[in-house]
Write a protein that holds these residues in place. Structure first.
Motif, PDB file in Angstrom:
ATOM      1  N   ALA A 199      -3.076   3.889  -1.148  1.00 20.67           N
ATOM      2  CA  ALA A 199      -3.168   5.187  -1.821  1.00 20.67           C
ATOM      3  C   ALA A 199      -4.054   6.159  -1.074  1.00 20.67           C
ATOM      4  O   ALA A 199      -3.806   7.354  -1.072  1.00 20.67           O
ATOM      5  N   ASP A 248     -11.482   2.356  -2.812  1.00 22.51           N
ATOM      6  CA  ASP A 248     -10.778   3.557  -3.234  1.00 22.51           C
ATOM      7  C   ASP A 248     -10.886   3.807  -4.735  1.00 22.51           C
ATOM      8  O   ASP A 248     -10.732   4.933  -5.206  1.00 22.51           O
ATOM      9  N   ALA A 308      -9.814  -3.397   1.906  1.00 20.30           N
ATOM     10  CA  ALA A 308      -8.852  -3.504   0.803  1.00 20.30           C
ATOM     11  C   ALA A 308      -9.505  -4.334  -0.302  1.00 20.30           C
ATOM     12  O   ALA A 308     -10.586  -4.886  -0.120  1.00 20.30           O
ATOM     13  N   GLY A 309      -8.854  -4.395  -1.440  1.00 16.52           N
ATOM     14  CA  GLY A 309      -9.354  -5.247  -2.506  1.00 16.52           C
ATOM     15  C   GLY A 309      -8.636  -6.585  -2.472  1.00 16.52           C
ATOM     16  O   GLY A 309      -7.543  -6.704  -1.926  1.00 16.52           O
ATOM     17  N   ALA A 310      -9.256  -7.580  -3.077  1.00 16.81           N
ATOM     18  CA  ALA A 310      -8.627  -8.893  -3.119  1.00 16.81           C
ATOM     19  C   ALA A 310      -7.330  -8.861  -3.909  1.00 16.81           C
ATOM     20  O   ALA A 310      -6.442  -9.683  -3.695  1.00 16.81           O
ATOM     21  N   ALA A 311      -7.202  -7.892  -4.823  1.00 18.94           N
ATOM     22  CA  ALA A 311      -5.974  -7.773  -5.615  1.00 18.94           C
ATOM     23  C   ALA A 311      -4.910  -6.944  -4.911  1.00 18.94           C
ATOM     24  O   ALA A 311      -3.797  -6.801  -5.431  1.00 18.94           O
ATOM     25  N   ASP A 354       1.625   0.651  -6.658  1.00 16.67           N
ATOM     26  CA  ASP A 354       2.392  -0.167  -5.709  1.00 16.67           C
ATOM     27  C   ASP A 354       1.492  -1.098  -4.914  1.00 16.67           C
ATOM     28  O   ASP A 354       1.952  -2.099  -4.357  1.00 16.67           O
ATOM     29  N   THR A 355       0.219  -0.760  -4.828  1.00 15.28           N
ATOM     30  CA  THR A 355      -0.726  -1.620  -4.114  1.00 15.28           C
ATOM     31  C   THR A 355      -1.054  -2.865  -4.912  1.00 15.28           C
ATOM     32  O   THR A 355      -1.477  -3.871  -4.357  1.00 15.28           O
ATOM     33  N   PHE A 356      -0.910  -2.786  -6.247  1.00 18.53           N
ATOM     34  CA  PHE A 356      -1.353  -3.897  -7.077  1.00 18.53           C
ATOM     35  C   PHE A 356      -0.230  -4.611  -7.816  1.00 18.53           C
ATOM     36  O   PHE A 356      -0.458  -5.694  -8.365  1.00 18.53           O
ATOM     37  N   ALA A 412      -0.277   6.666  -7.740  1.00 17.53           N
ATOM     38  CA  ALA A 412      -0.695   6.558  -6.339  1.00 17.53           C
ATOM     39  C   ALA A 412      -1.058   5.136  -5.965  1.00 17.53           C
ATOM     40  O   ALA A 412      -0.898   4.728  -4.817  1.00 17.53           O
ATOM     41  N   HIS A 413      -1.574   4.364  -6.926  1.00 17.76           N
ATOM     42  CA  HIS A 413      -2.129   3.058  -6.595  1.00 17.76           C
ATOM     43  C   HIS A 413      -1.265   1.878  -7.010  1.00 17.76           C
ATOM     44  O   HIS A 413      -1.422   0.781  -6.476  1.00 17.76           O
ATOM     45  N   PRO A 461      -3.455 -13.018   1.532  1.00 16.36           N
ATOM     46  CA  PRO A 461      -3.533 -12.353   0.223  1.00 16.36           C
ATOM     47  C   PRO A 461      -2.501 -12.874  -0.762  1.00 16.36           C
ATOM     48  O   PRO A 461      -2.775 -12.979  -1.952  1.00 16.36           O
ATOM     49  N   VAL A 485       1.904  -2.858   1.405  1.00 20.45           N
ATOM     50  CA  VAL A 485       2.778  -1.736   1.073  1.00 20.45           C
ATOM     51  C   VAL A 485       3.396  -1.237   2.373  1.00 20.45           C
ATOM     52  O   VAL A 485       2.670  -0.895   3.299  1.00 20.45           O
ATOM     53  N   LYS A 528       3.886  -5.682  -7.464  1.00 22.10           N
ATOM     54  CA  LYS A 528       5.108  -5.672  -6.647  1.00 22.10           C
ATOM     55  C   LYS A 528       6.353  -5.489  -7.511  1.00 22.10           C
ATOM     56  O   LYS A 528       7.293  -4.819  -7.122  1.00 22.10           O
ATOM     57  N   MET A 577     -11.784  -8.280   2.607  1.00 21.93           N
ATOM     58  CA  MET A 577     -10.341  -8.087   2.729  1.00 21.93           C
ATOM     59  C   MET A 577     -10.150  -6.752   3.460  1.00 21.93           C
ATOM     60  O   MET A 577     -10.807  -5.756   3.132  1.00 21.93           O
ATOM     61  N   VAL A 579     -12.562  -6.356  -5.697  1.00 24.80           N
ATOM     62  CA  VAL A 579     -11.288  -6.733  -6.328  1.00 24.80           C
ATOM     63  C   VAL A 579     -10.222  -5.662  -6.072  1.00 24.80           C
ATOM     64  O   VAL A 579      -9.086  -5.980  -5.740  1.00 24.80           O
ATOM     65  N   PHE A 580     -10.589  -4.399  -6.220  1.00 22.96           N
ATOM     66  CA  PHE A 580      -9.583  -3.334  -6.144  1.00 22.96           C
ATOM     67  C   PHE A 580      -9.688  -2.477  -4.886  1.00 22.96           C
ATOM     68  O   PHE A 580      -8.831  -1.634  -4.650  1.00 22.96           O
ATOM     69  N   GLY A 581     -10.720  -2.647  -4.102  1.00 23.89           N
ATOM     70  CA  GLY A 581     -10.889  -1.812  -2.919  1.00 23.89           C
ATOM     71  C   GLY A 581     -11.832  -0.656  -3.200  1.00 23.89           C
ATOM     72  O   GLY A 581     -11.983  -0.237  -4.354  1.00 23.89           O
ATOM     73  N   LEU A 604      -1.962  -5.654  -2.563  1.00 30.19           N
ATOM     74  CA  LEU A 604      -0.754  -6.220  -1.963  1.00 30.19           C
ATOM     75  C   LEU A 604      -0.349  -5.340  -0.787  1.00 30.19           C
ATOM     76  O   LEU A 604      -0.765  -4.199  -0.691  1.00 30.19           O
ATOM     77  N   ARG A 640      -3.507 -14.442  -4.259  1.00 32.81           N
ATOM     78  CA  ARG A 640      -3.040 -13.968  -5.570  1.00 32.81           C
ATOM     79  C   ARG A 640      -2.379 -15.105  -6.336  1.00 32.81           C
ATOM     80  O   ARG A 640      -2.522 -15.207  -7.551  1.00 32.81           O
ATOM     81  N   ILE A 661      -4.908 -10.415 -11.235  1.00 38.67           N
ATOM     82  CA  ILE A 661      -6.067  -9.534 -11.383  1.00 38.67           C
ATOM     83  C   ILE A 661      -7.071 -10.163 -12.335  1.00 38.67           C
ATOM     84  O   ILE A 661      -8.287 -10.162 -12.087  1.00 38.67           O
TER      85      ILE A 661
END
Lengths: 246, 588
Positions: free
Chosen positions: A162, B90, A198-201, B143-145, B140-141, B49, A205, B147, A217, B86-88, A203, B53, B168
């Motif tokens: 993002a 961002d 990145a975060g561990a969660a 798709d990163t978390f 925005a986010h 990753p 893209v 699939k 990560m 966990v989430f980065g 994926l 997960r 998560i």
């Protein structure tokens, strides 16, 4: 010197894969830099763009370079409210006239010129340099008010994390983080700086994946770890690094 | 949707009062579900990753959850670091954190084990959690978390919700969720989606609920009997212990994977993993967090100085003071790996533009920090001459040898000093314009003629008066009220001069190294260790044998079996009570 670096209207957005591939898309110049391709999207009919030494420049239908006039500076020299350019000026510079019924397109609009409706890029009236031939740019920088009208390709659509965004640098787009710092990959240990975390969660893209670097990560682009530039100029990358491009 | 969030006080037993609106809390009785976690052949260091997960999304059997033996509330930095990992980075964390109360003469790490959350505090956590959840699943986010795509984004999709939430949840709770927990959050998402007509609103609400779960806000320590029948922390609890102790953050996928494989209850494997973590540059975060706790850095939030007396003090200075101390500590103990005692004697530090006028040194960098070394003839050496320490233990308009002496006794030597009686007259000490008693030494001598006062001042002032060469914001001075300042001091039978002399005296004292060793043990275990003489002695002895290397101290505490044994009365909370949630009509 006026450099218009603004992106073309979002209406013209499309995905860019790599620089050479741009040649294949509609309306883009071919590998031969003398080839002029006319594209009605984002700029007026009769206007096209051509590859420049750095980036692209607008040209007219005959391939002559288009120049934008720094209108504010010109008016301050000629007096506000007075049309520009007239007298000796019009012996040197030819206006890019617009049809009477011309409508704005992209960042182009119609403004009153000395000889009738004239195309302007942003707020800057557009001219050609009478004395030069197609392909030349001898008019650039004259009197510090004439500059090549730069064509900025549409902002590419990015499929990635993002925070990643494209930034226009020296004629092309680079990928940067949310703060505008260029992203890069490198084989050089010396150039490997701040990892793009990145975060561990997270994926993968698109062409982006996530892997552990042993401590965090980290994002990878095409399988290579990504780092964030910490150079004085944020869009620069360190020596030995390769800036990521869309 | 009406927004009315009822707060809750989380106490032993952890009853969460009904939370309405977007925190639809459901009651789902736990059922025994077979443990189906996959154990693949790759090593933890190869953990990609997708595998991470998958591991986090594995279903944990309630039978695998041991008895709860401790609940330690996350500090603000642990919370923020956990969300970032966990989430980065961002994802923003915005809001106010209810502070953890520090027990007297103990660490916040110990207070965390007794910390409740007030209703107002829970409202804050709720707001913070909803803010995080809204970012994670925004356009925005997401798709990163996630699939999978829901079959119809306006309708519930349990399979996709589970695929999104289970991994998560495993990362947030620092262990895989049980089947019942997964079911509960999926149901929460389903109900919310049915009401809102948006699948992503549903998963967002469920994630918000996870972020106010005690399983996230508290580090839940569980134990199981070892071969000798002693209760010791289980693997997932050890993963949390290691990660928060050494890196001040949540366990990463590699550590969770090691826990899933049972590696953390194997002493050799535990040691190997701890060594890897201690060798990492991330250790600096753990060291900073430890010293911020040990040296009471939360007091920096309250520092204010009289602008007439100290015109050089401004917000930039206030902000730089703790950072300078932490940089100096990290450089000495982590980067250079020096002897811990060098913290009291080193002349190396860092300065930035804001601190240049305080130290009267030129600073090259316009932004950022320059390394700097004080000259050999300077009285500045070690932690005690850093402006941060000197300013923190001074009053708003004057220095305080007593506060400084007390801080040294309590924080660096672990020697508590009694509070003054309630009826003490401080007028003599406070009168800085007294031309008869022009220096603090003279004023304190007059004050201490009162035998009620003398007994404590004898403990603090001989140490604190040697720092009088620095004013209330740490600027060097030779005189006070035109009188020369006497910086003689004595400590444990030795006389010395000034801050540099005091630093050497502290470095030579066994109390300083024993104190930090006991604090480290307290920090790691989250409990007061005064009564654990054998363990304390072992740690102190080991620290000495390791030549007072701080990394070695952290490794010892992170791996000693005794630190993982559980004693005392465990909380009455159970995993069932933490997970049981009351359903009151679902999402509103």
């Amino acid at each position: 010197m006026v450099r218009n670096l603004a992106a073309i209207s979002a209406v013209a957005l499309f995905a860019l894969v790599a620089g050479p591939a741009m040649a294949q898309a509609q309306g883009r110049p071919g590998q031969d830099s003398r080839e002029v391709v006319v594209n009605p999207d984002g700029y007026p009919e009769g206007v096209a763009f051509r590859k420049a030494k750095v980036g692209f420049r607008y040209v007219d239908a005959s391939g002559k370079t288009l120049y934008a006039l720094n209108s504010f500076e010109a008016r301050s020299r000629g007096g506000f409210g007075r049309p520009f350019c007239i007298g000796p000026c019009e012996q040197v510079w030819a206006p890019l006239t617009a049809p009477a019924d011309a409508k704005p397109v992209g960042r182009w609009k119609v403004m009153p010129g000395a000889k009738g409706p004239q195309w302007a890029y942003g707020n800057n009236l557009v001219f050609t340099y009478i004395a030069e031939q197609p392909g030349e740019t001898r008019g650039d920088g004259i009197e510090d008010i004439w500059s090549v009208a730069e064509y900025v390709p549409p902002v590419p659509q990015i499929a990635g994390p993002a925070g990643v965004k494209p930034v226009y640098v020296e004629g092309g787009y680079r990928l940067a983080n949310g703060a505008g710092h260029a992203l890069y990959s490198t084989k050089s240990r010396k150039a490997a700086g701040t990892p793009y975390l990145a975060g561990a969660a997270s994926l993968g893209v698109g062409d982006w994946t996530v892997a552990s670097n042993g401590n965090h990560m980290q994002w990878q682009y095409h399988g290579k770890p990504v780092f964030i530039s910490q150079e004085e100029k944020p869009t620069d990358v360190p020596a030995g690094a390769i800036a990521l491009v869309p | 949707m009406s927004i009315r969030t009822a707060g809750a006080a989380i106490r032993n037993g952890l009853r969460v009062r009904r939370v309405q609106h977007s925190l639809a809390i459901l009651a789902v009785p736990l059922a025994a579900i077979g443990f189906v976690a996959a154990h693949s052949a790759e090593s933890a260091s190869d953990l990609g990753p997708k595998t991470a997960r998958a591991r986090a999304a594995a279903v944990l059997s309630p039978a695998q959850l041991g008895q709860i033996t401790g609940l330690r509330r996350l500090t603000e930095s642990q919370y923020r670091n956990s969300i970032a990992d966990v989430f980065g980075p961002d994802i923003s964390v915005v809001g106010r954190f209810e502070p953890i109360v520090r027990p007297k003469h103990q660490l916040i790490a110990t207070g965390a084990g007794e910390s409740t959350i007030s209703p107002a505090g829970l409202e804050q956590f709720d707001a913070i959690g909803r803010g995080i959840a809204s970012q994670v699943f925004d356009a925005a986010h997401r798709d990163t978390f996630v699939k999978c795509k829901p079959a119809d984004a306006t309708k519930p999709d349990d399979a996709c919700a589970r695929e999104a939430l289970a991994p998560i949840g495993g990362l947030l709770f620092r262990r895989p969720l049980t089947g019942a927990e997964q079911d509960a959050y999926v149901q929460m998402a389903r109900v919310a989606t049915a009401k809102s007509g948006d699948f992503y609103d549903g998963v967002q609400l469920a994630l918000g609920a996870m972020l106010v779960s005690p399983n996230f806000l508290y580090i839940v320590e569980s134990a199981a009997p070892d071969a000798q029948g002693n209760l010791t922390l289980d693997d997932y609890s050890r993963a949390s212990r290691l990660s928060y102790l050494l890196w001040d953050t949540t366990p990463d996928p590699a550590l969770l994977d090691a826990a899933a494989r049972g590696q953390l209850t194997d002493p050799a494997k535990l040691a190997a993993i701890a060594k890897r973590m201690i060798a990492s540059p991330r250790l600096e975060a753990g060291v900073r967090a430890f010293f911020a706790d040990m040296l009471l850095f939360e007091k920096f939030d309250e520092v204010s100085k009289d602008p007439i007396v100290y015109p050089r003090f401004n917000p930039d200075v206030a902000k730089a003071l703790p950072e300078q101390m932490l940089r100096m500590i990290a450089d000495t103990l982590v980067t250079r790996g020096a002897d811990y005692r060098e913290l009291f004697t080193t002349r190396r530090t860092y300065v930035n533009r804001a601190l240049g006028p305080i130290y009267n040194v030129p600073v090259q960098s316009r932004k950022g920090w320059d390394s700097y070394e004080f000259p050999a003839d300077s009285d500045r050496a070690g932690l005690l001459s850093q402006a941060g320490f000197l300013a923190l233990y001074s009053h708003s308009g004057r220095s305080s040898p007593t506060l400084r002496g007390r801080a040294i006794r309590e924080l660096l030597l672990c020697q508590p000093v009694p509070d003054p009686p309630g009826n003490v007259n401080f007028a003599v000490v406070q009168d800085t314009n007294n031309m008869e008693l022009r220096t603090a030494r003279l004023r304190l001598s007059a004050h201490a003629t009162d035998p009620v006062c003398a007994s404590c001042h004898r403990i603090t002032d001989p140490i604190g008066l040697t720092l009088e060469g620095f004013d209330g914001i740490g600027v060097y001075r030779k005189q006070e009220n035109t009188a020369d300042i006497d910086v003689k001091g004595s400590f444990e039978g030795s006389d010395y001069l000034g801050a540099a002399g005091l630093g050497k005296a502290l470095a030579a004292s066994p109390s300083s190294t024993e104190c930090v060793a006991s604090r480290m043990l307290e920090y790691a275990t989250g409990r007061a260790v005064d009564s654990e003489a054998t363990m304390l002695a072992e740690v102190a002895k080991g620290f000495a044998a390791d030549q007072y290397r701080f990394r070695a101290l952290m490794l010892r505490v992170a791996t000693m079996p005794e630190a993982y044994r559980v004693g005392g009365k465990p909380p009455t909370a159970s995993h069932a009570s933490l997970s049981a949630q009351t359903r009151k009509g679902g999402a509103r």
